[in-house]
Design an enzyme around this catalytic site. Structure first.
Site, short mmCIF file in Angstrom:
data_model
loop_
_atom_site.label_atom_id
_atom_site.label_comp_id
_atom_site.label_asym_id
_atom_site.label_seq_id
_atom_site.Cartn_x
_atom_site.Cartn_y
_atom_site.Cartn_z
N GLN A 2 0.83 -1.22 0.00
CA GLN A 2 0.00 0.00 0.00
C GLN A 2 0.86 1.26 0.00
OE1 GLN A 2 -3.94 -1.00 2.46
NE2 GLN A 2 -2.13 -1.12 3.72
N LEU A 3 1.82 1.30 0.90
CA LEU A 3 2.67 2.49 1.00
C LEU A 3 3.61 2.58 -0.20
CD1 LEU A 3 3.78 4.97 2.35
CD2 LEU A 3 5.19 3.50 3.80
N ALA A 37 7.81 -4.62 4.78
CA ALA A 37 7.73 -5.14 6.15
C ALA A 37 6.96 -6.45 6.17
CB ALA A 37 7.07 -4.14 7.08
N THR A 71 4.10 -7.78 7.92
CA THR A 71 3.03 -7.13 8.68
C THR A 71 1.91 -8.06 9.13
OG1 THR A 71 1.91 -6.53 6.61
CG2 THR A 71 3.43 -4.90 7.55
N TYR A 102 5.69 -9.18 16.16
CA TYR A 102 5.75 -8.11 15.15
C TYR A 102 6.36 -6.85 15.73
CZ TYR A 102 3.98 -4.32 12.17
OH TYR A 102 3.88 -3.20 11.40
#
Length: 282
Positions: A11-12, A59, A61, A121
């Site tokens: 998304q980022l 990452a 996530t 996490y």
């Protein structure tokens, strides 16, 4: 300015590519281009691209999955950061999370507050932060979502169309973050040559229940949903998960806003922008 962006399919990562400023030569790579559990591959990529700046938007996530797969989470969230630092002499921009905090604060978390992660996490993300150098840039964020991504908003839209009622946790407090706004903040900080630790999330406060109610209201008004269903607030204890989550993870982004002088945008307005994009995608 040549910029290497990892996590390009996320998304980022997509938002960073879409909002890149004029003059930025962006080399965006995803997992298919470079396995972040493979240190030699990371080093080779950095040497091949020879960027001025690396933005690490990649990452592990999967918060609950990480409880049983901490080794892989550590390889991506921490070891890969160490490899990027060793391979790249210039600035590394690293994105981290509210999960490095324990949720016991009585106010929004500031960038210099002590960390005490509750989950695998969170631990691996904190370890990744520790590999950064003073000249690098660390930006923590929370509750990220975007159109066409795998996130809470899109999950809620699907369930609201399928279910006759929903139960949503109401005792975890924070603030949502639209990926586009986060990306613009990252580019703004890069433009200011910022270093050290900063926070970014959208303005305002919400529980996951508040967020779900707003999603339904905005989506119904926009025609993304045909009817409204009951949404019931429940406690974290009523919805147990493998990973412990911070009960309160609001981030204080005043340092970021002051540096960029760009004001605050409430999470509900950014939710509206995201849902417009979602509708346009069909």
């Amino acid at each position: 300015m040549k910029v290497l962006v990892t996590g390009a399919k996320g998304q980022l990562g997509r938002a960073l590519v879409a909002t890149a400023p004029a003059g930025a030569e962006v080399h965006a790579v995803g997992h298919a281009d470079c396995d972040l559990t493979d240190a030699p591959a990371i080093t080779a990529l950095v040497h091949e691209v020879a960027p001025d700046i690396v933005i690490n938007a990649a990452a592990y996530t999967a918060v609950d999955k990480a409880e049983g797969d901490e080794e892989t989470a550590r390889a991506i969230n921490a070891d890969a950061v160490a490899t990027l630092v060793a391979a790249h002499p210039g600035k590394l921009v690293h994105v981290s999370t509210d999960f490095v905090f324990d949720g016991q604060s009585s106010r929004a978390y500031r960038p210099d507050d002590s960390r005490a992660p509750l989950s695998a996490y969170g631990r691996t993300k904190a370890e990744g932060e520790d590999h950064l150098r003073p000249a690098d840039l660390l930006l923590r964020t929370a509750w990220v979502y975007a159109a066409s991504g795998d996130n809470f908003v899109r999950t809620m839209l699907r369930l609201m169309a399928e279910k006759s009622a929903l139960n949503v946790v109401a005792d975890q407090i924070g603030a949502p973050t639209w990926a586009t706004g986060l990306a613009k903040t990252i580019w703004g900080l890069v433009g200011k040559d910022a270093s050290g630790t900063y926070h970014h999330s959208d303005a305002g406060v919400a529980s996951w229940y508040d967020f779900a109610v707003a999603i339904q209201e905005e989506a119904r008004a926009m025609g993304l949903l045909t009817e409204m269903i009951p949404i019931n607030p429940i406690t974290t204890a009523e919805y147990p998960t493998p990973a412990r989550r911070p009960a309160f993870s609001l981030l204080d982004s005043s340092k970021t806003r002051e540096l960029l002088d760009d004001g605050y945008t409430h999470w509900r307005l950014n939710l509206w922008h995201m849902l417009r994009e979602e509708k346009a995608l069909g």
